[in-house]
Design a protein around this motif. Structure first.
Motif, PDB file in Angstrom:
ATOM      1  N   VAL A 146       0.750  -1.404   0.134  1.00 32.05           N
ATOM      2  CA  VAL A 146      -0.053  -0.005   0.103  1.00 32.05           C
ATOM      3  C   VAL A 146       0.954   1.250   0.117  1.00 32.05           C
ATOM      4  CG1 VAL A 146      -1.898  -1.239   1.398  1.00 32.05           C
ATOM      5  CG2 VAL A 146      -0.180   0.153   2.681  1.00 32.05           C
ATOM      6  N   ARG A 147       2.182   1.134  -0.362  1.00 26.00           N
ATOM      7  CA  ARG A 147       3.104   2.258  -0.243  1.00 26.00           C
ATOM      8  C   ARG A 147       2.565   3.460  -1.063  1.00 26.00           C
ATOM      9  NH1 ARG A 147       8.644   0.633  -1.877  1.00 26.00           N
ATOM     10  NH2 ARG A 147       7.241  -0.487  -3.433  1.00 26.00           N
ATOM     11  N   LEU A 148       2.452   3.302  -2.063  1.00 26.19           N
ATOM     12  CA  LEU A 148       1.839   4.412  -3.125  1.00 26.19           C
ATOM     13  C   LEU A 148       0.509   4.976  -2.598  1.00 26.19           C
ATOM     14  CD1 LEU A 148       2.345   5.953  -5.773  1.00 26.19           C
ATOM     15  CD2 LEU A 148       1.096   4.472  -6.903  1.00 26.19           C
ATOM     16  N   ALA A 149      -0.491   4.234  -2.321  1.00 23.53           N
ATOM     17  CA  ALA A 149      -1.804   4.504  -1.930  1.00 23.53           C
ATOM     18  C   ALA A 149      -1.781   5.245  -0.711  1.00 23.53           C
ATOM     19  CB  ALA A 149      -2.561   3.344  -1.746  1.00 23.53           C
ATOM     20  N   LEU A 150      -0.570   4.938   0.238  1.00 20.47           N
ATOM     21  CA  LEU A 150      -0.786   5.511   1.707  1.00 20.47           C
ATOM     22  C   LEU A 150       0.055   6.980   1.375  1.00 20.47           C
ATOM     23  CD1 LEU A 150      -1.610   5.439   4.549  1.00 20.47           C
ATOM     24  CD2 LEU A 150       0.665   4.187   4.894  1.00 20.47           C
ATOM     25  N   TYR A 151       0.940   6.964   0.356  1.00 20.47           N
ATOM     26  CA  TYR A 151       1.681   8.317   0.169  1.00 20.47           C
ATOM     27  C   TYR A 151       0.753   9.291  -0.505  1.00 20.47           C
ATOM     28  CZ  TYR A 151       4.754  11.563  -2.356  1.00 20.47           C
ATOM     29  OH  TYR A 151       5.288  12.557  -3.022  1.00 20.47           O
ATOM     30  N   PHE A 187       2.879   4.826  10.219  1.00 15.06           N
ATOM     31  CA  PHE A 187       2.036   4.017   9.035  1.00 15.06           C
ATOM     32  C   PHE A 187       2.920   3.704   7.776  1.00 15.06           C
ATOM     33  CE2 PHE A 187      -1.904   4.866  11.554  1.00 15.06           C
ATOM     34  CZ  PHE A 187      -1.897   3.998  12.336  1.00 15.06           C
ATOM     35  N   LEU A 188       3.300   5.064   7.289  1.00 19.10           N
ATOM     36  CA  LEU A 188       4.286   4.883   6.020  1.00 19.10           C
ATOM     37  C   LEU A 188       5.455   3.915   6.179  1.00 19.10           C
ATOM     38  CD1 LEU A 188       4.256   8.686   4.805  1.00 19.10           C
ATOM     39  CD2 LEU A 188       3.174   6.676   3.296  1.00 19.10           C
ATOM     40  N   ARG A 189       6.063   3.978   7.448  1.00 21.16           N
ATOM     41  CA  ARG A 189       7.357   3.299   7.651  1.00 21.16           C
ATOM     42  C   ARG A 189       7.055   1.957   7.832  1.00 21.16           C
ATOM     43  NH1 ARG A 189       9.326   3.802  12.752  1.00 21.16           N
ATOM     44  NH2 ARG A 189       8.298   5.688  13.270  1.00 21.16           N
ATOM     45  N   ILE A 233       9.605   9.301   0.238  1.00 21.06           N
ATOM     46  CA  ILE A 233      10.183   9.364  -1.411  1.00 21.06           C
ATOM     47  C   ILE A 233      11.945   9.069  -1.142  1.00 21.06           C
ATOM     48  CG2 ILE A 233      10.468  10.728  -3.330  1.00 21.06           C
ATOM     49  CD1 ILE A 233       7.906   9.284  -2.880  1.00 21.06           C
ATOM     50  N   ALA A 234      12.463   9.653  -0.173  1.00 19.74           N
ATOM     51  CA  ALA A 234      13.936   9.502  -0.103  1.00 19.74           C
ATOM     52  C   ALA A 234      14.309   8.116   0.331  1.00 19.74           C
ATOM     53  CB  ALA A 234      14.468  10.551   1.016  1.00 19.74           C
ATOM     54  N   ARG A 235      13.419   7.470   1.100  1.00 21.56           N
ATOM     55  CA  ARG A 235      13.748   6.029   1.345  1.00 21.56           C
ATOM     56  C   ARG A 235      12.895   4.932   0.298  1.00 21.56           C
ATOM     57  NH1 ARG A 235      11.334   7.893   6.235  1.00 21.56           N
ATOM     58  NH2 ARG A 235       9.724   6.505   6.052  1.00 21.56           N
ATOM     59  N   HIS A 243       6.070   5.978 -10.533  1.00 19.21           N
ATOM     60  CA  HIS A 243       5.013   7.004 -10.668  1.00 19.21           C
ATOM     61  C   HIS A 243       5.234   8.415 -10.358  1.00 19.21           C
ATOM     62  CE1 HIS A 243       2.722   3.172  -9.982  1.00 19.21           C
ATOM     63  NE2 HIS A 243       3.620   3.018  -9.054  1.00 19.21           N
ATOM     64  N   PRO A 244       6.289   9.137 -11.325  1.00 21.81           N
ATOM     65  CA  PRO A 244       6.562  10.288 -10.977  1.00 21.81           C
ATOM     66  C   PRO A 244       5.685  11.428 -10.948  1.00 21.81           C
ATOM     67  CG  PRO A 244       7.308   9.541 -13.402  1.00 21.81           C
ATOM     68  CD  PRO A 244       6.779   8.291 -12.582  1.00 21.81           C
ATOM     69  N   ASP A 245       4.492  11.381 -11.928  1.00 20.08           N
ATOM     70  CA  ASP A 245       3.529  12.465 -11.847  1.00 20.08           C
ATOM     71  C   ASP A 245       2.666  12.252 -10.851  1.00 20.08           C
ATOM     72  OD1 ASP A 245       4.528  13.253 -14.448  1.00 20.08           O
ATOM     73  OD2 ASP A 245       2.827  12.129 -15.492  1.00 20.08           O
ATOM     74  N   LYS A 246       2.319  11.080 -10.340  1.00 19.61           N
ATOM     75  CA  LYS A 246       1.637  11.183  -9.066  1.00 19.61           C
ATOM     76  C   LYS A 246       2.481  11.623  -7.617  1.00 19.61           C
ATOM     77  CE  LYS A 246      -1.384   6.833 -10.459  1.00 19.61           C
ATOM     78  NZ  LYS A 246      -1.653   5.807 -10.257  1.00 19.61           N
ATOM     79  N   VAL A 247       3.822  11.239  -7.536  1.00 17.26           N
ATOM     80  CA  VAL A 247       4.659  11.713  -6.425  1.00 17.26           C
ATOM     81  C   VAL A 247       4.701  13.242  -6.609  1.00 17.26           C
ATOM     82  CG1 VAL A 247       6.956  11.751  -5.609  1.00 17.26           C
ATOM     83  CG2 VAL A 247       5.803   9.433  -6.314  1.00 17.26           C
ATOM     84  N   ARG A 248       4.842  13.934  -7.640  1.00 13.06           N
ATOM     85  CA  ARG A 248       5.131  15.183  -7.747  1.00 13.06           C
ATOM     86  C   ARG A 248       3.738  16.035  -7.787  1.00 13.06           C
ATOM     87  NH1 ARG A 248       6.097  17.138 -12.388  1.00 13.06           N
ATOM     88  NH2 ARG A 248       5.968  15.497 -13.612  1.00 13.06           N
TER      89      ARG A 248
END
Length: 304
Positions: A146-151, A187-189, A233-235, A243-248
């Motif tokens: 769920v990393r991306l979804a939770l981010y 939770f992200l960790r 994101i650094a980790r 997923h560059p567009d979603k992250v930005r």
């Protein structure tokens, strides 16, 4: 059967904690395999008397400890350190549970060895227990990685979660340096190392009160979350690569939302800094209209 430790941090919750504790005591999970660990985080209201009465009434189930005020992260960590359970369930002092919450989640964890954390859907209610129809926050239901979804969406809350002790031992506990946002960072960790799963039933009642710390100081909340997102994101550079567009967009949108809150308070210079950071993270002019509207609303509110 695994023992479940219910961890309840409280600060000046004497007037409301009874409902939370009653909902934990009313669970259909066997009482012999359930303990309720309450950490009084430096309360200066009637909490001590209320809590000691509850502990005396249910000595086989309630473990009560007092500490100097250090915040919810410290209180939850204190509770986990003294707990004996293999599973931890967090309950805030003003929230409460449906009777099957613990048994349903424990059953899911026991059936999914690769899963480290499970959660359930929630009902958002006011202090009287009436559902807040149309409340904007929702519980996103995601399983597996769920990393991306939770981010992208802070869809979890402590009171809906059950987690394995082994997750804490491997990933670490709540960051006590964070006055707010400690749950999102935690939770992200955890999501970096474990799969998540969910019960698609509303087994948690989340009480929405206007006086929470994050509502009082939105600026602190926003700055903390932005630092958490960047550290994540650094980790996890693979998320940024895939997923560059979603992250930005997530960073950009958060900065713009922060800017608009500042604009509504007519903190124009601070808002402009956040707006520029949002634009640099995800360049687009579409949010400019909403930001101008935020300034206008702030000016009208002040003049009125």
């Amino acid at each position: 059967m695994n023992v479940i430790s219910v961890i309840i941090p409280t600060h000046n919750g004497g007037a409301r904690i009874g409902r939370a504790v009653e909902s934990a005591l009313a669970q259909d999970h066997p009482a012999a395999d359930t303990e309720i660990v309450i950490i009084d985080d430096g309360s200066n209201d009637e909490s001590r008397a209320v809590l000691e009465q509850l502990a005396a009434q249910y000595p086989q189930q309630i473990v009560l400890r007092h500490q100097a005020n250090a915040g919810p992260a410290s209180a939850r960590n204190h509770g986990m350190r003294i707990a004996r359970g293999e599973f931890f369930a967090f309950l805030d002092d003003d929230d409460y549970w449906a009777p099957s919450k613990l048994s349903r989640q424990a059953g899911l964890l026991e059936s999914r060895p690769s899963c480290g954390l499970v959660y359930c859907d929630a009902v958002f209610v006011d202090e009287d227990g009436s559902e807040l129809i149309g409340y904007p926050r929702t519980m996103g239901l995601h399983r597996g990685d769920v990393r991306l979804a939770l981010y992208l969406d802070q869809f979890l809350m402590p009171t809906a979660v059950m987690i394995r002790r082994s997750c804490i031992e491997r990933c670490g506990d709540f960051d006590e340096a964070l006055a707010v946002g400690e749950d999102y960072e935690f939770f992200l960790r955890i999501s970096e190392r474990y799969e998540f799963d969910f019960i698609a039933e509303r087994l948690t009642y989340r009480v929405v009160r206007p006086g929470s710390l994050s509502r009082i100081d939105y600026s602190l909340d926003a700055r903390t979350d932005l630092a958490t997102l960047r550290a994540f994101i650094a980790r996890n550079p693979d998320i940024a690569r895939q997923h560059p567009d979603k992250v930005r967009a997530r960073l950009g949108d958060y900065h713009i939302e922060f800017a608009n809150r500042l604009f509504r308070e007519l903190r124009i210079r601070e808002g402009a800094v956040q707006w520029s950071r949002g634009f640099l993270a995800y360049p687009r002019l579409r949010p400019l209209k909403s930001s101008i509207g935020a300034i206008v609303r702030g000016a009208l509110d002040t003049s009125g």
